[in-house]
Design an enzyme around this catalytic site. Structure first.
Site, mmCIF file in Angstrom:
data_model
loop_
_atom_site.group_PDB
_atom_site.id
_atom_site.type_symbol
_atom_site.label_atom_id
_atom_site.label_comp_id
_atom_site.label_asym_id
_atom_site.label_seq_id
_atom_site.Cartn_x
_atom_site.Cartn_y
_atom_site.Cartn_z
ATOM 1 C CE LYS A 22 32.246 53.527 48.081
ATOM 2 N NZ LYS A 22 32.131 53.794 46.636
ATOM 3 C CG ASP A 27 32.546 57.432 46.311
ATOM 4 O OD1 ASP A 27 33.238 58.440 46.112
ATOM 5 O OD2 ASP A 27 32.950 56.267 46.090
ATOM 6 C CE LYS A 54 36.407 58.448 44.232
ATOM 7 N NZ LYS A 54 35.324 57.439 44.335
ATOM 8 C CG ASP A 74 31.988 71.640 37.734
ATOM 9 O OD1 ASP A 74 32.319 72.729 37.230
ATOM 10 O OD2 ASP A 74 31.239 70.822 37.173
ATOM 11 C CB THR A 88 44.398 53.842 45.194
ATOM 12 O OG1 THR A 88 43.042 53.547 44.882
ATOM 13 C CG2 THR A 88 44.493 54.391 46.586
ATOM 14 N NE ARG A 137 35.213 43.821 44.586
ATOM 15 C CZ ARG A 137 36.205 44.123 43.751
ATOM 16 N NH1 ARG A 137 36.368 43.413 42.643
ATOM 17 N NH2 ARG A 137 37.032 45.113 44.011
HETATM 18 O O1 C5P Z 1 34.776 45.570 46.642
HETATM 19 P P1 C5P Z 1 35.778 46.513 47.221
HETATM 20 O O2 C5P Z 1 35.927 46.385 48.728
HETATM 21 O O3 C5P Z 1 37.118 46.451 46.504
HETATM 22 O O4 C5P Z 1 35.146 47.965 46.960
HETATM 23 C C1 C5P Z 1 35.850 49.143 47.295
HETATM 24 C C2 C5P Z 1 35.004 50.348 47.017
HETATM 25 O O5 C5P Z 1 35.773 51.510 47.309
HETATM 26 C C3 C5P Z 1 34.519 50.497 45.574
HETATM 27 O O6 C5P Z 1 33.253 51.161 45.605
HETATM 28 C C4 C5P Z 1 35.575 51.388 44.954
HETATM 29 O O7 C5P Z 1 35.070 52.148 43.878
HETATM 30 C C5 C5P Z 1 35.914 52.304 46.133
HETATM 31 N N1 C5P Z 1 37.248 52.902 46.057
HETATM 32 C C6 C5P Z 1 38.416 52.154 45.978
HETATM 33 N N2 C5P Z 1 39.635 52.768 45.906
HETATM 34 C C7 C5P Z 1 39.713 54.106 45.926
HETATM 35 C C8 C5P Z 1 38.550 54.879 46.021
HETATM 36 C C9 C5P Z 1 37.325 54.229 46.086
HETATM 37 O O8 C5P Z 1 38.366 50.926 45.989
HETATM 38 N N3 C5P Z 1 40.889 54.682 45.888
#
Ligand code: C5P
Length: 242
Positions: free
Chosen positions: A44, A71, A73, A76, A130, A222
């Site tokens: 992603k 991603d 999002k 528009d 979220t 991560r």
């Molecule tokens: O490092 P981590 O597992 O927390 O990364 C989660 C990924 O999912 C990031 O790219 C974050 O921007 C994305 N994301 C999120 N929560 C959302 C939508 C997208 O953590 N509600």
């Protein structure tokens, strides 16, 4: 036994993990991706990396055989989002997302725009971010409980021709029950150990819990990108659906 085939483990039918490439530039991204291969996961690219690298990196990863979730999002007017989705389809993007709050006409235009492509990207709606709590929603004029709004927008996304939504794994079970087996649920906020480091995520689930709740794909940043052995993490999660 033939030594060439004894080591061969067929990849699982559906690879559950989408690795969030939250890197600042191409060099760091490519040096990480060199450790992976397309039989292990999808990838992603989000707003930071895409703004830094443009379509060149995205196309490079697609040319390496990876399925790519763009991603960005989108949100528009219908024509603009439809045209952006067409460009994504022409690039060979596997999954692309847009805010469901853009409304029915925007989502229908996007679905219609990509319908004719042989390799149609999956169109995914973003429901309530979220990061938004009930007070934040009230401040912008939405006096509705979060769960109600998530379900309402997910139903609207489905009704408008989208393939799925991004949601918290905690919302996956009711959405799966309401929207059926085929609807794609993409869930971030995944941690290998719920008692361990959550980083900045608030409501987390393990891969096994999220899949049991009905997630189709797990967005993992991560826990994979900062692991000592990212391939071992991906193999362990893939085992859950093997
Ligand atoms: O490092 P981590 O597992 O927390 O990364 C989660 C990924 O999912 C990031 O790219 C974050 O921007 C994305 N994301 C999120 N929560 C959302 C939508 C997208 O953590 N509600």
């Amino acid at each position: 036994m033939n030594p060439l085939i004894s080591d061969f483990t067929p990849p699982p039918a559906r690879l559950p993990v989408i690795v969030a490439l939250d890197f600042a530039n191409s060099q760091d991204t490519l040096s990480f991706v060199r450790r992976l291969d397309p039989t292990l996961c999808q990838l992603k690219i989000g707003k930071e990396l895409f703004t830094a690298t443009g379509r060149r990196l995205a196309e490079d990863l697609i040319n390496q055989g990876f399925k790519l979730f763009l991603d960005l999002k989108y949100h528009d007017i219908p024509h603009t989002v439809a045209q952006a989705c067409k460009v994504a389809a022409e690039m060979g993007v596997w999954m692309v997302d847009m805010h469901a709050s853009g409304g029915r006409r925007m989502m229908e235009a996007a679905a219609e725009a990509v319908a004719g492509y042989a390799q149609k990207p999956l169109l995914i709606g973003v429901t309530v971010l979220t990061s938004m709590e009930e007070a934040d929603l009230a401040e912008i004029g939405w006096q509705v409980p979060v769960e109600e709004l998530v379900l309402r927008w997910a139903k609207l996304a489905q009704d408008s021709g989208l393939d799925g939504v991004v949601c918290s794994a905690h919302e996956a079970a009711p959405l799966r029950a309401a929207l059926g087996e085929e609807f794609v649920l993409v869930t971030p906020g995944i941690r290998l150990d719920v008692a361990g480091n959550q980083d900045d995520q608030r409501r987390i689930m393990t891969p096994a819990q999220a899949l049991a709740a009905g997630s189709s794909y797990l967005v993992m940043g991560r826990p994979v990108t900062q692991a000592d052995d990212p391939v071992a993490v991906l193999r362990a999660v893939n085992q859950l659906v093997a």
